[in-house]
Design a protein around this motif. Structure first.
Motif, PDB file in Angstrom:
ATOM      1  N   TYR A  18       0.815  -1.220   0.000  1.00 24.41           N
ATOM      2  CA  TYR A  18       0.000   0.000   0.000  1.00 24.41           C
ATOM      3  C   TYR A  18       0.851   1.273   0.000  1.00 24.41           C
ATOM      4  N   ALA A  19       2.047   1.186  -0.562  1.00 23.32           N
ATOM      5  CA  ALA A  19       2.939   2.346  -0.566  1.00 23.32           C
ATOM      6  C   ALA A  19       2.304   3.565  -1.241  1.00 23.32           C
ATOM      7  N   ARG A  20       1.655   3.371  -2.375  1.00 25.43           N
ATOM      8  CA  ARG A  20       1.062   4.510  -3.086  1.00 25.43           C
ATOM      9  C   ARG A  20      -0.048   5.147  -2.275  1.00 25.43           C
ATOM     10  N   GLU A  21      -0.880   4.325  -1.656  1.00 24.81           N
ATOM     11  CA  GLU A  21      -1.965   4.867  -0.839  1.00 24.81           C
ATOM     12  C   GLU A  21      -1.419   5.617   0.373  1.00 24.81           C
ATOM     13  N   ARG A  67       1.492   7.151   0.581  1.00 23.69           N
ATOM     14  CA  ARG A  67       2.080   8.420   0.139  1.00 23.69           C
ATOM     15  C   ARG A  67       0.999   9.438  -0.218  1.00 23.69           C
ATOM     16  N   ALA A  68      -0.088   8.959  -0.778  1.00 26.65           N
ATOM     17  CA  ALA A  68      -1.167   9.870  -1.147  1.00 26.65           C
ATOM     18  C   ALA A  68      -1.758  10.547   0.081  1.00 26.65           C
ATOM     19  N   ALA A  89       9.014  -1.102  -2.180  1.00 28.24           N
ATOM     20  CA  ALA A  89       7.612  -1.424  -2.400  1.00 28.24           C
ATOM     21  C   ALA A  89       7.464  -2.246  -3.677  1.00 28.24           C
ATOM     22  N   ASP A 119       6.279  -1.518  -6.450  1.00 27.13           N
ATOM     23  CA  ASP A 119       6.599  -0.794  -7.679  1.00 27.13           C
ATOM     24  C   ASP A 119       8.058  -0.370  -7.755  1.00 27.13           C
ATOM     25  N   SER A 141       9.653   1.465  -5.611  1.00 27.25           N
ATOM     26  CA  SER A 141       9.925   2.733  -4.939  1.00 27.25           C
ATOM     27  C   SER A 141      10.504   2.501  -3.552  1.00 27.25           C
TER      28      SER A 141
END
Length: 230
Positions: free
Chosen positions: A100-103, A105-106, A151, A153, A155
């Protein structure tokens, strides 16, 4: 218990009020039950440490590890020290940040890299166990994420918070036993519980990026083989 992700330290999204938390932990103390609180953000973590401290001051008996915190996202140094002082167990789940890295960071922005500060926790002498809570769920992959801090992706999850390979593997072995109050779990020694996995080669001799591809040749539970590789 969770706090608003947008505002670490806020309790605007608390699932339980301080009084409800106090009631639950007092009941756990009276009946000798374990109590695990899912906490995200400084406000939630501080609510747990503050309540445990208040209950003990009032005469409640809470054994080390009887109260524990799962996830402990955004825990800071003072809260790490408070948990160690009060005997509050900590469990962390490296795959959550991986998945859930993107979530994260958002919602948290720059704080996302600090969301799971394993390195800081280890440097302060804290003891914490590893888990998954999502896919990928195998322990060796979770340990690899704690080392690589990468992560899904590719990142970066905050390289300065990485664990050493030995520390990362210990999250799922010795530290898991400590978390549940069982020194005979997660170690290989006479008299220990015979739950173990055998790999064809030492994972510590391989780069952590290769750990997710490794497969055990034998897994035993209570001394009985439950899995044999080809």
């Amino acid at each position: 218990m969770a706090t608003a992700a947008e505002e670490p330290g806020s309790d605007s999204n608390a699932r339980y009020t301080p009084e409800q938390l106090r009631t639950v932990l007092r009941l756990a103390a009276d009946r000798g039950w374990p109590a695990c609180v899912h906490a995200m953000g400084g406000g939630a973590i501080a609510a747990v440490t503050r309540t445990v401290r208040e209950l003990r001051a009032a005469g409640a008996s809470l054994a080390p590890g009887q109260v524990s915190i799962a996830h402990a996202f955004l825990i800071d140094d003072a809260e790490v020290d408070d948990c160690s002082e009060l005997g509050i167990g900590l469990s962390v789940q490296p795959p959550l940040a991986y998945t859930y890295a993107r979530e994260m960071r958002a919602v948290w922005g720059e704080l996302a890299d600090r969301a799971v500060p394993f390195g800081a926790m280890a440097r302060r002498g804290a003891r914490f166990a590893g888990g998954s809570d999502t896919h990928p769920c195998d322990p060796l992959t979770g340990a690899a994420i704690a080392v690589t801090r990468r992560a899904w992706d590719g990142s970066d999850l905050g390289a300065d918070e990485a664990l050493t390979p030995w520390q990362a593997l210990s999250l799922y072995t010795r530290e898991a036993g400590h978390y549940i109050g069982r020194s005979d779990v997660g170690t290989l020694r006479p008299g220990a519980v015979a739950d173990f996995a055998v790999w064809p080669e030492n994972p510590l001799a391989r780069d952590a990026t290769e750990w997710p591809s490794l497969r055990p040749t034998l897994v035993a539970v209570d001394g009985r083989p439950v899995w044999r590789g080809d």
